[in-house]
Design a protein around this motif. Structure first.
Motif, PDB file in Angstrom:
ATOM      1  N   TYR A 327      90.511 -45.412 111.533  1.00 30.84           N
ATOM      2  CA  TYR A 327      89.089 -45.766 111.592  1.00 30.84           C
ATOM      3  C   TYR A 327      88.839 -46.756 112.728  1.00 30.84           C
ATOM      4  CZ  TYR A 327      84.660 -45.467 109.031  1.00 30.84           C
ATOM      5  OH  TYR A 327      83.373 -45.175 108.643  1.00 30.84           O
ATOM      6  N   ALA A 328      89.793 -47.652 112.962  1.00 32.83           N
ATOM      7  CA  ALA A 328      89.648 -48.628 114.051  1.00 32.83           C
ATOM      8  C   ALA A 328      89.600 -47.934 115.410  1.00 32.83           C
ATOM      9  CB  ALA A 328      90.800 -49.636 114.010  1.00 32.83           C
ATOM     10  N   LEU A 329      90.412 -46.871 115.578  1.00 33.72           N
ATOM     11  CA  LEU A 329      90.375 -46.115 116.832  1.00 33.72           C
ATOM     12  C   LEU A 329      89.011 -45.465 117.029  1.00 33.72           C
ATOM     13  CD1 LEU A 329      93.908 -44.440 116.753  1.00 33.72           C
ATOM     14  CD2 LEU A 329      93.156 -46.324 118.219  1.00 33.72           C
ATOM     15  N   MET A 330      88.424 -44.945 115.945  1.00 36.47           N
ATOM     16  CA  MET A 330      87.077 -44.374 116.039  1.00 36.47           C
ATOM     17  C   MET A 330      86.062 -45.445 116.417  1.00 36.47           C
ATOM     18  SD  MET A 330      86.888 -41.922 112.689  1.00 36.47           S
ATOM     19  CE  MET A 330      88.290 -40.949 112.147  1.00 36.47           C
ATOM     20  N   CYS A 331      86.207 -46.617 115.802  1.00 36.91           N
ATOM     21  CA  CYS A 331      85.272 -47.708 116.085  1.00 36.91           C
ATOM     22  C   CYS A 331      85.465 -48.274 117.494  1.00 36.91           C
ATOM     23  CB  CYS A 331      85.443 -48.823 115.057  1.00 36.91           C
ATOM     24  SG  CYS A 331      84.943 -48.354 113.384  1.00 36.91           S
ATOM     25  N   PHE A 332      86.667 -48.146 118.043  1.00 29.77           N
ATOM     26  CA  PHE A 332      86.925 -48.596 119.416  1.00 29.77           C
ATOM     27  C   PHE A 332      86.110 -47.774 120.408  1.00 29.77           C
ATOM     28  CE2 PHE A 332      89.163 -48.041 123.434  1.00 29.77           C
ATOM     29  CZ  PHE A 332      89.415 -49.356 123.816  1.00 29.77           C
ATOM     30  N   VAL A 333      85.987 -46.469 120.151  1.00 22.82           N
ATOM     31  CA  VAL A 333      85.282 -45.579 121.078  1.00 22.82           C
ATOM     32  C   VAL A 333      83.778 -45.837 121.061  1.00 22.82           C
ATOM     33  CG1 VAL A 333      84.774 -43.155 121.583  1.00 22.82           C
ATOM     34  CG2 VAL A 333      87.077 -43.827 120.861  1.00 22.82           C
ATOM     35  N   GLY A 334      83.231 -46.140 119.873  1.00 23.31           N
ATOM     36  CA  GLY A 334      81.788 -46.270 119.716  1.00 23.31           C
ATOM     37  C   GLY A 334      81.109 -47.229 120.674  1.00 23.31           C
ATOM     38  N   PRO A 335      81.600 -48.466 120.846  1.00 24.89           N
ATOM     39  CA  PRO A 335      80.937 -49.403 121.750  1.00 24.89           C
ATOM     40  C   PRO A 335      80.893 -48.939 123.201  1.00 24.89           C
ATOM     41  CG  PRO A 335      82.433 -50.559 120.286  1.00 24.89           C
ATOM     42  CD  PRO A 335      82.685 -49.102 120.090  1.00 24.89           C
ATOM     43  N   VAL A 336      81.932 -48.231 123.650  1.00 20.89           N
ATOM     44  CA  VAL A 336      81.925 -47.734 125.028  1.00 20.89           C
ATOM     45  C   VAL A 336      80.766 -46.766 125.212  1.00 20.89           C
ATOM     46  CG1 VAL A 336      83.262 -46.567 126.810  1.00 20.89           C
ATOM     47  CG2 VAL A 336      84.433 -48.012 125.125  1.00 20.89           C
ATOM     48  N   TRP A 337      80.624 -45.848 124.269  1.00 20.88           N
ATOM     49  CA  TRP A 337      79.492 -44.913 124.279  1.00 20.88           C
ATOM     50  C   TRP A 337      78.168 -45.679 124.266  1.00 20.88           C
ATOM     51  CZ3 TRP A 337      78.487 -39.478 123.446  1.00 20.88           C
ATOM     52  CH2 TRP A 337      77.189 -39.197 122.998  1.00 20.88           C
ATOM     53  N   ASN A 338      78.022 -46.607 123.320  1.00 19.12           N
ATOM     54  CA  ASN A 338      76.752 -47.331 123.161  1.00 19.12           C
ATOM     55  C   ASN A 338      76.369 -48.102 124.413  1.00 19.12           C
ATOM     56  OD1 ASN A 338      76.526 -46.396 120.544  1.00 19.12           O
ATOM     57  ND2 ASN A 338      77.343 -48.257 119.605  1.00 19.12           N
ATOM     58  N   VAL A 339      77.341 -48.783 125.019  1.00 21.20           N
ATOM     59  CA  VAL A 339      77.048 -49.606 126.197  1.00 21.20           C
ATOM     60  C   VAL A 339      76.620 -48.731 127.371  1.00 21.20           C
ATOM     61  CG1 VAL A 339      78.099 -51.094 127.952  1.00 21.20           C
ATOM     62  CG2 VAL A 339      78.471 -51.567 125.517  1.00 21.20           C
ATOM     63  N   VAL A 340      77.358 -47.680 127.633  1.00 19.23           N
ATOM     64  CA  VAL A 340      77.064 -46.834 128.799  1.00 19.23           C
ATOM     65  C   VAL A 340      75.716 -46.141 128.649  1.00 19.23           C
ATOM     66  CG1 VAL A 340      77.801 -44.779 130.069  1.00 19.23           C
ATOM     67  CG2 VAL A 340      79.477 -46.513 129.421  1.00 19.23           C
ATOM     68  N   ILE A 341      75.480 -45.513 127.488  1.00 24.47           N
ATOM     69  CA  ILE A 341      74.232 -44.771 127.297  1.00 24.47           C
ATOM     70  C   ILE A 341      73.042 -45.720 127.221  1.00 24.47           C
ATOM     71  CG2 ILE A 341      73.007 -43.121 125.835  1.00 24.47           C
ATOM     72  CD1 ILE A 341      75.518 -42.058 127.323  1.00 24.47           C
ATOM     73  N   SER A 342      73.192 -46.843 126.498  1.00 25.05           N
ATOM     74  CA  SER A 342      72.091 -47.792 126.377  1.00 25.05           C
ATOM     75  C   SER A 342      71.754 -48.427 127.717  1.00 25.05           C
ATOM     76  CB  SER A 342      72.440 -48.884 125.364  1.00 25.05           C
ATOM     77  OG  SER A 342      72.616 -48.333 124.077  1.00 25.05           O
ATOM     78  N   ALA A 343      72.769 -48.746 128.516  1.00 25.50           N
ATOM     79  CA  ALA A 343      72.511 -49.341 129.827  1.00 25.50           C
ATOM     80  C   ALA A 343      71.721 -48.383 130.709  1.00 25.50           C
ATOM     81  CB  ALA A 343      73.831 -49.722 130.502  1.00 25.50           C
ATOM     82  N   TYR A 344      72.099 -47.113 130.687  1.00 22.47           N
ATOM     83  CA  TYR A 344      71.365 -46.132 131.497  1.00 22.47           C
ATOM     84  C   TYR A 344      69.932 -45.974 130.979  1.00 22.47           C
ATOM     85  CZ  TYR A 344      69.904 -41.781 133.639  1.00 22.47           C
ATOM     86  OH  TYR A 344      69.196 -40.836 134.338  1.00 22.47           O
ATOM     87  N   GLN A 345      69.776 -45.874 129.662  1.00 24.10           N
ATOM     88  CA  GLN A 345      68.439 -45.694 129.089  1.00 24.10           C
ATOM     89  C   GLN A 345      67.519 -46.864 129.440  1.00 24.10           C
ATOM     90  OE1 GLN A 345      67.959 -46.053 124.769  1.00 24.10           O
ATOM     91  NE2 GLN A 345      66.723 -44.184 124.799  1.00 24.10           N
ATOM     92  N   LEU A 346      68.023 -48.088 129.314  1.00 22.36           N
ATOM     93  CA  LEU A 346      67.207 -49.258 129.625  1.00 22.36           C
ATOM     94  C   LEU A 346      66.905 -49.347 131.116  1.00 22.36           C
ATOM     95  CD1 LEU A 346      68.875 -51.923 127.300  1.00 22.36           C
ATOM     96  CD2 LEU A 346      66.620 -50.876 127.015  1.00 22.36           C
ATOM     97  N   ALA A 347      67.857 -48.924 131.954  1.00 18.20           N
ATOM     98  CA  ALA A 347      67.670 -49.021 133.397  1.00 18.20           C
ATOM     99  C   ALA A 347      66.615 -48.047 133.906  1.00 18.20           C
ATOM    100  CB  ALA A 347      68.997 -48.788 134.118  1.00 18.20           C
ATOM    101  N   VAL A 348      66.556 -46.847 133.326  1.00 18.36           N
ATOM    102  CA  VAL A 348      65.642 -45.838 133.865  1.00 18.36           C
ATOM    103  C   VAL A 348      64.282 -45.834 133.166  1.00 18.36           C
ATOM    104  CG1 VAL A 348      67.551 -44.349 134.573  1.00 18.36           C
ATOM    105  CG2 VAL A 348      66.467 -43.974 132.339  1.00 18.36           C
ATOM    106  N   THR A 349      64.154 -46.520 132.034  1.00 16.25           N
ATOM    107  CA  THR A 349      62.889 -46.519 131.307  1.00 16.25           C
ATOM    108  C   THR A 349      61.967 -47.598 131.846  1.00 16.25           C
ATOM    109  OG1 THR A 349      64.096 -45.844 129.309  1.00 16.25           O
ATOM    110  CG2 THR A 349      61.829 -46.596 129.027  1.00 16.25           C
ATOM    111  N   PRO A 350      60.757 -47.250 132.279  1.00 15.79           N
ATOM    112  CA  PRO A 350      59.808 -48.279 132.733  1.00 15.79           C
ATOM    113  C   PRO A 350      59.525 -49.287 131.633  1.00 15.79           C
ATOM    114  CG  PRO A 350      59.050 -46.077 133.334  1.00 15.79           C
ATOM    115  CD  PRO A 350      60.218 -45.882 132.419  1.00 15.79           C
ATOM    116  N   ASP A 351      59.384 -50.548 131.997  1.00 15.78           N
ATOM    117  CA  ASP A 351      59.227 -51.610 131.005  1.00 15.78           C
ATOM    118  C   ASP A 351      58.036 -51.369 130.090  1.00 15.78           C
ATOM    119  OD1 ASP A 351      59.982 -54.557 130.209  1.00 15.78           O
ATOM    120  OD2 ASP A 351      57.811 -54.552 130.481  1.00 15.78           O
ATOM    121  N   ARG A 352      56.955 -50.848 130.628  1.00 11.90           N
ATOM    122  CA  ARG A 352      55.721 -50.733 129.844  1.00 11.90           C
ATOM    123  C   ARG A 352      55.823 -49.723 128.711  1.00 11.90           C
ATOM    124  NH1 ARG A 352      52.375 -46.593 130.703  1.00 11.90           N
ATOM    125  NH2 ARG A 352      52.865 -45.083 132.359  1.00 11.90           N
TER     126      ARG A 352
END
Length: 429
Positions: A327-352
Motif C-alpha cells: 500500500y505504501a508503494l501505491m501511496c508513493f506514486v500518488g503524490p507524483v501524479w497529483n503534483v504534476v497534473i495539478s501544477a499543469y492545471q493551475l498553470a494553464v487555467t486563467p485566474d478568473r
C-alpha cells in the motif's frame, strides 16, 4: 538581468498559508476518526457510523461546482477566513454539546455536513490561491509541500484522534476547533492577495433579481465546465483520477477486511496504514525532482501501470505489515501524479475561472469517492476480499490501458511551456 527568486522556505506568505493549513488538516484528521468513534459510542451502530461518514462526504459531490463559481466571485482570502471561523464554531458546538451532556446523532450529522461544505469551499480557494502566492517556477515545489502536508496530517492525525478520544469524548473536537483558529490567525497575517485584480462585471452588484443571479451563477459554472472539457489532456486525466479514486476508496475497506481475515489486530492495521502514509509523504517530497526528469505522459501512463501491477500483489501478501508495504508503494506514486497534473492545471487555467475549473474537476474526481466506498462494501459483502481484489485489479488494468492508448495522454503537453489558456467564446449549435 532578472532578479533571483528567493527560496520557497523564505516566502513568508506561503509558509503562513502552509503552516496554518497543516494545523487545520491535522485537526480535521483527528475529528474524522473521532466522529466515527463518537457515533459508535452514541448508537452502537456501524451503519450509523457509515451514514455519518457519507453525509460528511456528500458536499464533495453536491457543492464543488457552486463553490468554485463563488470562489471566483469572492475575495478568496476573505472566504477562507470565514470558512475557518465557521468550521471552528461548528466543531466547537459538538464539543460544547458533549460537555453539556446533550449531544444527539442529528447534531453530529448536521455538523459533519456543514463542516464538509465549508471544507469544499476552503480547499478550492486555497488551491486557486497558490499560483498567486509563489513564483511560477516554484509551483510544482509548492504543490509537493502541500501534498506532504496533507499526507503527514493523515499519518499523525488519525492515531492522535483515537488517543484524544480516549482522554475524553470532547477533547478531539476541542483540538479541531482550536486548529481552525490557528489557521485563521495565519491567514490574517498573509499580505499577498489570493487573486489577480478583477474588473467589475454587470449583474454582481445586486441589479439582478434572485432568478437572474442564479442564472448568471449557472452561466459562470458552465464557463468553467466548458473550459475544462475543451482541454483534452485535463479532461482525460480528470476521468482517470476519478477512476483511481474509486479504486482506492474501495481498496481501503478491502485491505482492512483482508487483514482482519488473516489475523491482523486493530493495532497492526493501524501500523499498516501508518506505513502506507509514510510512502505518501516520501512520494510527495521526491515529486519535484521526478517532475523535472519525467514528462507528463510518462507520469500518467507510468502511475496507472504501477497501480495496476501493485493491486494484484494484495492477493499474495497476507501479513498486515506486508500489505502496508504494498500500500505504501501505491501511496508513493500518488503524490507524483497529483503534483504534476495539478501544477499543469493551475498553470494553464486563467485566474478568473480557476475556482470554477477546480470545482468542475473536483465534482468528477471527488464524486467518485463515496461511489467507491459504496461499491467496495457491496463487492465485499457479495464476493469476499480476494474476489474483490481481482475485480479492482481488473478495473485498474483497464484504466492503465486507457491511459496508454489515449491520444490526449500520448500528446501530453510540457509543464515548462504551460501558459494560461483563455476560454473560447461559446458558439451556437
Amino acid at each position: 538581468m532578472t532578479d533571483k527568486v528567493p527560496p520557497l522556505l523564505r516566502n513568508r506568505d506561503f509558509l503562513l498559508l502552509w503552516q496554518g493549513s497543516a494545523v487545520s488538516s491535522l485537526g480535521s484528521n483527528v475529528s474524522t476518526v473521532a466522529y466515527a468513534l463518537l457515533v459508535l459510542a452514541l448508537t452502537g451502530s456501524p451503519a450509523d457510523a457509515g451514514f455519518t461518514g457519507f453525509v460528511a462526504l456528500l458536499p464533495q459531490l453536491l457543492f464543488q461546482l457552486p463553490a468554485g463559481a463563488l470562489v471566483d466571485r469572492w475575495n478568496r482570502k476573505r472566504a477562507m477566513i470565514w470558512c475557518d471561523a465557521l468550521r471552528g464554531l461548528t466543531v466547537g458546538s459538538v464539543a460544547a454539546a458533549l460537555l453539556a451532556g446533550h449531544l444527539y446523532l442529528a447534531h453530529v450529522l448536521v455538523a459533519g455536513f456543514v463542516e464538509g461544505t465549508l471544507t469544499v469551499c476552503f480547499r478550492i480557494a486555497a488551491s486557486a490561491a497558490v499560483p498567486n502566492v509563489v513564483h511560477p517556477s516554484q509551483l510544482a515545489l509548492a504543490l509537493s509541500r502541500n501534498e506532504a502536508r496533507a499526507r503527514g496530517a493523515a499519518m499523525l492525525g488519525q492515531p492522535l484522534g483515537g488517543v484524544l478520544f480516549g482522554l475524553g469524548r470532547a477533547v478531539p473536537f476541542l483540538f479541531d476547533a482550536f486548529s481552525y483558529l490557528v489557521s485563521l490567525g495565519a491567514l490574517l497575517m498573509i499580505r499577498k492577495d489570493f487573486q489577480v485584480e478583477r474588473p467589475a462585471q454587470p449583474g454582481r452588484s445586486g441589479q439582478l433579481g434572485h432568478l437572474g443571479q442564479l442564472g448568471q451563477l449557472g452561466a459562470e459554472i458552465g464557463e468553467g465546465v466548458r473550459w475544462l472539457w475543451r482541454q483534452p489532456f485535463l479532461r482525460t486525466t480528470t476521468f482517470l483520477i476519478a477512476g483511481s479514486n474509486l479504486l482506492f476508496q474501495a481498496l481501503f475497506l478491502t485491505v482492512i477486511v483482508s487483514a482482519r481475515q488473516h489475523g491482523g489486530s486493530s493495532a497492526a492495521i493501524g501500523v499498516m496504514f501508518g506505513v502506507a502514509a509514510v510512502g505518501g509523504v516520501v512520494g510527495s517530497l521526491v515529486a519535484p525532482a521526478l517532475e523535472r526528469r519525467l514528462s507528463m505522459k510518462v507520469v500518467v501512463i507510468g502511475a496507472n501501470w504501477a497501480w495496476a501491477l501493485l493491486v494484484p500483489l494484495l492477493l499474495v501478501v497476507r501479513n498486515p505489515y506486508l500489505i502496508g508495504a504494498v500500500y505504501a508503494l501505491m501511496c508513493f506514486v500518488g503524490p507524483v501524479w497529483n503534483v504534476v497534473i495539478s501544477a499543469y492545471q493551475l498553470a494553464v487555467t486563467p485566474d478568473r475561472i480557476r475556482g470554477r475549473v477546480l470545482g468542475a474537476a473536483g465534482v468528477v474526481a471527488f464524486g467518485a469517492v463515496p461511489l467507491g466506498s459504496l461499491i467496495g462494501g457491496l463487492l465485499l459483502s457479495r464476493y469476499g476480499a480476494d474476489t474483490t481484489v481481482w475485480l479492482l485489479a481488473g478495473w485498474m488494468a483497464l484504466l492503465a490501458v486507457v491511459s496508454t492508448v489515449s491520444p490526449a495522454v500520448r500528446a501530453a503537453p510540457s509543464l515548462t511551456e504551460a501558459t494560461p489558456l483563455e476560454p473560447q467564446p461559446a458558439t451556437a449549435g
